[in-house]
Design an enzyme around this catalytic site. Structure first.
Site, PDB file in Angstrom:
ATOM      1  N   HIS A 180     -10.901 -23.878   7.168  1.00  0.00           N
ATOM      2  CA  HIS A 180     -10.651 -25.153   6.493  1.00  0.00           C
ATOM      3  C   HIS A 180      -9.159 -25.418   6.348  1.00  0.00           C
ATOM      4  O   HIS A 180      -8.683 -26.512   6.584  1.00  0.00           O
ATOM      5  CB  HIS A 180     -11.239 -25.139   5.079  1.00  0.00           C
ATOM      6  CG  HIS A 180     -12.714 -25.238   5.050  1.00  0.00           C
ATOM      7  ND1 HIS A 180     -13.379 -26.379   5.424  1.00  0.00           N
ATOM      8  CD2 HIS A 180     -13.654 -24.364   4.680  1.00  0.00           C
ATOM      9  CE1 HIS A 180     -14.666 -26.193   5.283  1.00  0.00           C
ATOM     10  NE2 HIS A 180     -14.869 -24.974   4.829  1.00  0.00           N
ATOM     11  N   GLU A 410      -4.718 -25.753  36.277  1.00  0.00           N
ATOM     12  CA  GLU A 410      -3.809 -24.992  35.413  1.00  0.00           C
ATOM     13  C   GLU A 410      -3.296 -23.728  36.101  1.00  0.00           C
ATOM     14  O   GLU A 410      -2.601 -22.932  35.484  1.00  0.00           O
ATOM     15  CB  GLU A 410      -4.482 -24.673  34.078  1.00  0.00           C
ATOM     16  CG  GLU A 410      -5.773 -23.903  34.177  1.00  0.00           C
ATOM     17  CD  GLU A 410      -6.400 -23.603  32.819  1.00  0.00           C
ATOM     18  OE1 GLU A 410      -5.704 -23.681  31.791  1.00  0.00           O
ATOM     19  OE2 GLU A 410      -7.601 -23.277  32.792  1.00  0.00           O
ATOM     20  N   ASP A 434      -0.824 -23.360  30.918  1.00  0.00           N
ATOM     21  CA  ASP A 434      -0.947 -22.264  31.881  1.00  0.00           C
ATOM     22  C   ASP A 434      -0.229 -22.580  33.181  1.00  0.00           C
ATOM     23  O   ASP A 434       0.404 -21.703  33.768  1.00  0.00           O
ATOM     24  CB  ASP A 434      -2.431 -21.966  32.150  1.00  0.00           C
ATOM     25  CG  ASP A 434      -3.008 -21.099  31.053  1.00  0.00           C
ATOM     26  OD1 ASP A 434      -2.362 -20.110  30.684  1.00  0.00           O
ATOM     27  OD2 ASP A 434      -4.096 -21.427  30.530  1.00  0.00           O
ATOM     28  N   CYS A 481      -4.173 -32.270  29.623  1.00  0.00           N
ATOM     29  CA  CYS A 481      -4.560 -31.799  28.293  1.00  0.00           C
ATOM     30  C   CYS A 481      -3.665 -30.651  27.803  1.00  0.00           C
ATOM     31  O   CYS A 481      -3.886 -30.121  26.728  1.00  0.00           O
ATOM     32  CB  CYS A 481      -6.030 -31.390  28.262  1.00  0.00           C
ATOM     33  SG  CYS A 481      -6.394 -30.035  29.370  1.00  0.00           S
TER      34      CYS A 481
HETATM   35  C1  PEP Z   1      -3.560 -25.393  29.317  1.00  0.00           C
HETATM   36  O1  PEP Z   1      -3.508 -24.299  29.867  1.00  0.00           O
HETATM   37  O2  PEP Z   1      -2.688 -26.283  29.424  1.00  0.00           O
HETATM   38  C2  PEP Z   1      -4.706 -25.726  28.453  1.00  0.00           C
HETATM   39  C3  PEP Z   1      -4.867 -26.928  27.939  1.00  0.00           C
HETATM   40  O3  PEP Z   1      -5.566 -24.717  28.172  1.00  0.00           O
HETATM   41  P1  PEP Z   1      -5.308 -23.601  27.041  1.00  0.00           P
HETATM   42  O4  PEP Z   1      -4.047 -23.971  26.314  1.00  0.00           O
HETATM   43  O5  PEP Z   1      -6.509 -23.602  26.188  1.00  0.00           O
HETATM   44  O6  PEP Z   1      -5.165 -22.374  27.882  1.00  0.00           O
HETATM   45 MG    MG Z   2      -5.217 -23.015  29.922  1.00  0.00          MG
END
Ligand code: PEP
Ligand code: MG
Length: 529
Positions: A180, A410, A434, A481
Site C-alpha cells: 500500500h 528489448e 533492457d 514502455c
Molecule cells: C524494459 O526493459 O524497458 C522494460 C519495460 O521491462 P522491465 O523494466 O520490466 O525489464
Molecule cells: Mg525489460
C-alpha cells in the site's frame, strides 16, 4: 554510510530522518477498559474510520479506509472474539488472539489476494485494541518539518494519519512494490526505498539522501551525482489530468498509456488519464512462495480489464522472471551473469508449463476485453516461434479466439531483426531499460553506470529507429514502455522518429499529455535532419 535497497517509488529526496512510532508504542498503554462492550467498541472505531475517511487527502487512502470499515464488524473475526470471551479471556486478549488467528488463516489460504488482506486485519486489530486503552494511545504521530519518514513497516491506516505534505521520502524496513505504501508513494510522487534490517542503523534526525529509482539511501552525505541542496521537492508541480486522448499541435494522435504492476496502480492510471495500459508487469503475482493459481491470474486481469472499461487497451506481459528476479520455487542454477541468463521466455526450456495458467487467464479475459499479450526478452527467431506456438496451443485447447500477440523489443538482436519479427507480431513495445543495458553493456541496476542507462546517443536512437521503421513498414502498432518513454527530454526525438504510443509511470501521464499538445510532430521530425 550507503545502504542499497529496493526502490519502490522513483525519484530523489533528502531531509532529516524521522522514525515513525507505531500506534501501539505511543506512550505507556493504560490498562484495558474491561467495561467497554464489543458493540460500543465497534461504534467508536467505525466513527474514527469515518472521520479519517472524510479527512483523507488521497483516493487510495479513502479506498483503504473504506475496505477497513467493511472489516470492523467482520462476522468471522467477531465470532472468534466472542468464542474467546466466552472462554474467559479479556476483550483485549480476545481481540489480539482472534486477529492473529484470522490473519494467519488468510495468509495460509494460498491466495495472494487474501494473504494481502491479513495486514488489513492486523491493522484493524491494533485500532480496536488502541480504543480499549486510554485516550493518549489515540494520539496522532506528528511530523513538524519536511523529513524522510523512517519506519519498520507502515500499516495502511498509518498512512492515513500522516501529514503527507511534510514527507519528502520513505525509508522502510519492509515492503514491496505492490505494498500500500509503495502505491501511495508512487501516486504522490514521493520517493521510497526498502532497506530491510539495515533500517536499524538509521538514527533519529540524521540527514538522509535517498534515491527511489536505484534503491539507495545515504546517511550523512549526498548520493554521488545527486543534487545536494536540501529540499529537493518531494512533490513536483501538479499537472491537470487530461482524460481524453490528445494530439500534437499538428494533429497527430498520440496514445499515453501506463506501466502498472497491480490493480490499485491500474486504478491510479485511469484516474491520471491513461489511454490504456501499455505494460502490465505481472511479476509480483509470481514472487511468493508458490506459483499463482489460475484464479489469481483471472482475478487480477479481470479486475484490471473492468477498471479500464471497453475503450482502453490492456497489454499483459508474460511474467519476466529469472535473471535478477529468481523465484524460490523454481530450482534455477546460480548464474554468473543473471541478466544474460535464463530469464523470461528462456525459462520455457526448463519449465514448459510456466506460463500456461497466465495465458489461459489472459485468453479468457481477452474474449471480453481489449487485451493483448506481450512476450518479454524475445531475442532469437526461435524464441518467437516457440512463444507463438505456445499461445496458439492454449487458445486451441480452450477453443477460444486467439488474442493479439506482440513482443517487447528489448534485446538488441530483436531490434536488428525487427523487420522479420514485424511480419508476424501484432505489435511491438520497445523496452529501453533492457535494450540500453544490453546495447551499452551497462548493468541497469548499477548506479555508477547511470549515464548509459538513459542514453539518447546515436546507437540507442538507431535501435529505436529500426524498430519503429520495421513496425511502420508492416503496419503494426509500436509503443515504448521503457523508462525513456517517460523522459520529457526524449519526447521530441521519439515523436520525430515516428513514435505515437508511450507507456509510462502513471504519475507522469498528465504532464506528457500536456507536452504532446504543445509539440509539433513535423517540427520534431525536421529537427532530426
Ligand atoms: C524494459 O526493459 O524497458 C522494460 C519495460 O521491462 P522491465 O523494466 O520490466 O525489464
Ligand atoms: Mg525489460
Amino acid at each position: 554510510m550507503l545502504l542499497k535497497g529496493l526502490g519502490i517509488s522513483a525519484g530523489q529526496a533528502n531531509g532529516p530522518g524521522r522514525r515513525f512510532v507505531p500506534r501501539n508504542q505511543r506512550r505507556e498503554q493504560a490498562p484495558a477498559d474491561l467495561n467497554m462492550t464489543p458493540a460500543e467498541l465497534i461504534t467508536q472505531v467505525r466513527q474514527e474510520l469515518e472521520d479519517l475517511k472524510r479527512q483523507a487527502t488521497s483516493d487510495i487512502i479513502r479506498d483503504v479506509l473504506a475496505a477497513q470499515l467493511l472489516m470492523v464488524d467482520d462476522p468471522d473475526l467477531w465470532d472468534r472474539i466472542e468464542e474467546l470471551l466466552r472462554a474467559g479471556h479479556s476483550l483485549k486478549t480476545s481481540i489480539e488472539q482472534a486477529v492473529a488467528s484470522v490473519a494467519s488463516t488468510l495468509e495460509n489460504l494460498g491466495d495472494r489476494y487474501f494473504a494481502a488482506r491479513a495486514d488489513d486485519v492486523r491493522d484493524i486489530g491494533l485500532r480496536l485494541v488502541a480504543h480499549l486503552s486510554a485516550p493518549q494511545t489515540q494520539e496522532r504521530w506528528t511530523i513538524r518539518e519536511p523529513s524522510i519518514l523512517v519506519a519498520e513497516s507502515l500499516f495502511p491506516s498509518d498512512t492515513a494519519t500522516l501529514d503527507l505534505a511534510q514527507i519528502r521520502g520513505f525509508v522502510l524496513g519492509q515492503g514491496s512494490v505492490t505494498s500500500h505504501v509503495a502505491i501511495l508513494a508512487r501516486s504522490l510522487q514521493i520517493p521510497a526505498v526498502v532497506v530491510g534490517d539495515a533500517i536499524a542503523s538509521i538514527t533519529e534526525g540524521e540527514p538522509l539522501f535517498i534515491d527511489g529509482t536505484d534503491g539507495l539511501v545515504s546517511t550523512g552525505s549526498p548520493l554521488p551525482g545527486a543534487a545536494s541542496s536540501p529540499g529537493i521537492p518531494a512533490q513536483p508541480p501538479r499537472w491537470p489530468v487530461i482524460a481524453n486522448r490528445v494530439t500534437t499541435r499538428d494533429g497527430q494522435p498520440v496514445l499515453i498509456m501506463a506501466n502498472v504492476g497491480s490493480v490499485a496502480e491500474a486504478r491510479i492510471a485511469v484516474q491520471n488519464g491513461a489511454d490504456g495500459i501499455g505494460l502490465l508487469r505481472t511479476e509480483f503475482l509470481f514472487d511468493g512462495s508458490h506459483p499463482p493459481s489460475l484464479t489469481d491470474h483471472r482475478q487480477m486481469l479481470g479486475d484490471i480489464a473492468e477498471i479500464l472499461g471497453p475503450d482502453r487497451e490492456l497489454i499483459v506481459r508474460l511474467a519476466d522472471i529469472g535473471g535478477d528476479k529468481p523465484l524460490p520455487y523454481l530450482a534455477q542454477k546460480d548464474e554468473a551473469n543473471p541478466f544474460l541468463g535464463v530469464r523470461a521466455i528462456r525459462l520455457l526450456k526448463e519449465y514448459p508449463h510456466l506460463y500456461d495458467d497466465q495465458l489461459r487467464a489472459a485468453i479468457e479475459v481477452g474474449q471480453h476485453a481489449r487485451l493483448k499479450v506481450m512476450i518479454p526478452m524475445v531475442a532469437s527467431r526461435n524464441d518467437w516461434t516457440v512463444s507463438r506456438a505456445l499461445v496458439a496451443a492454449i487458445a486451441d485447447e480452450l477453443a477460444l479466439a486467439r488474442v493479439p500477440l506482440g513482443m517487447m523489443v528489448e534485446v538488441p538482436a530483436a531490434a536488428l531483426d525487427a523487420d522479420y519479427f514485424a511480419e508476424t507480431a501484432d505489435f511491438f513495445s520497445i523496452g529501453t531499460n533492457d535494450l540500453i543495458q544490453y546495447l551499452y553493456a551497462a548493468d541497469r541496476t548499477a548506479s555508477e553506470l547511470a549515464e548509459y542507462n538513459s542514453s539518447l546517443e546515436p546507437a540507442a536512437a538507431a535501435a529505436i529507429r529500426m524498430t519503429i521503421e520495421a513496425a511502420h513498414a508492416h503496419q503494426i502498432p509500436v509503443a515504448m514502455c521503457g523508462e525513456m518513454a517517460g523522459d520529457p527530454q526524449a519526447l521530441p526525438l521519439l515523436l520525430g522518429l515516428g513514435l505515437r504510443e508511450f507507456s509510462m509511470n502513471p504519475a507522469s501521464i498528465p504532464q506528457f499529455k500536456a507536452m504532446i499538445q504543445d509539440l509539433d510532430a513535423r517540427q520534431c521530425r525536421a529537427a532530426l535532419g
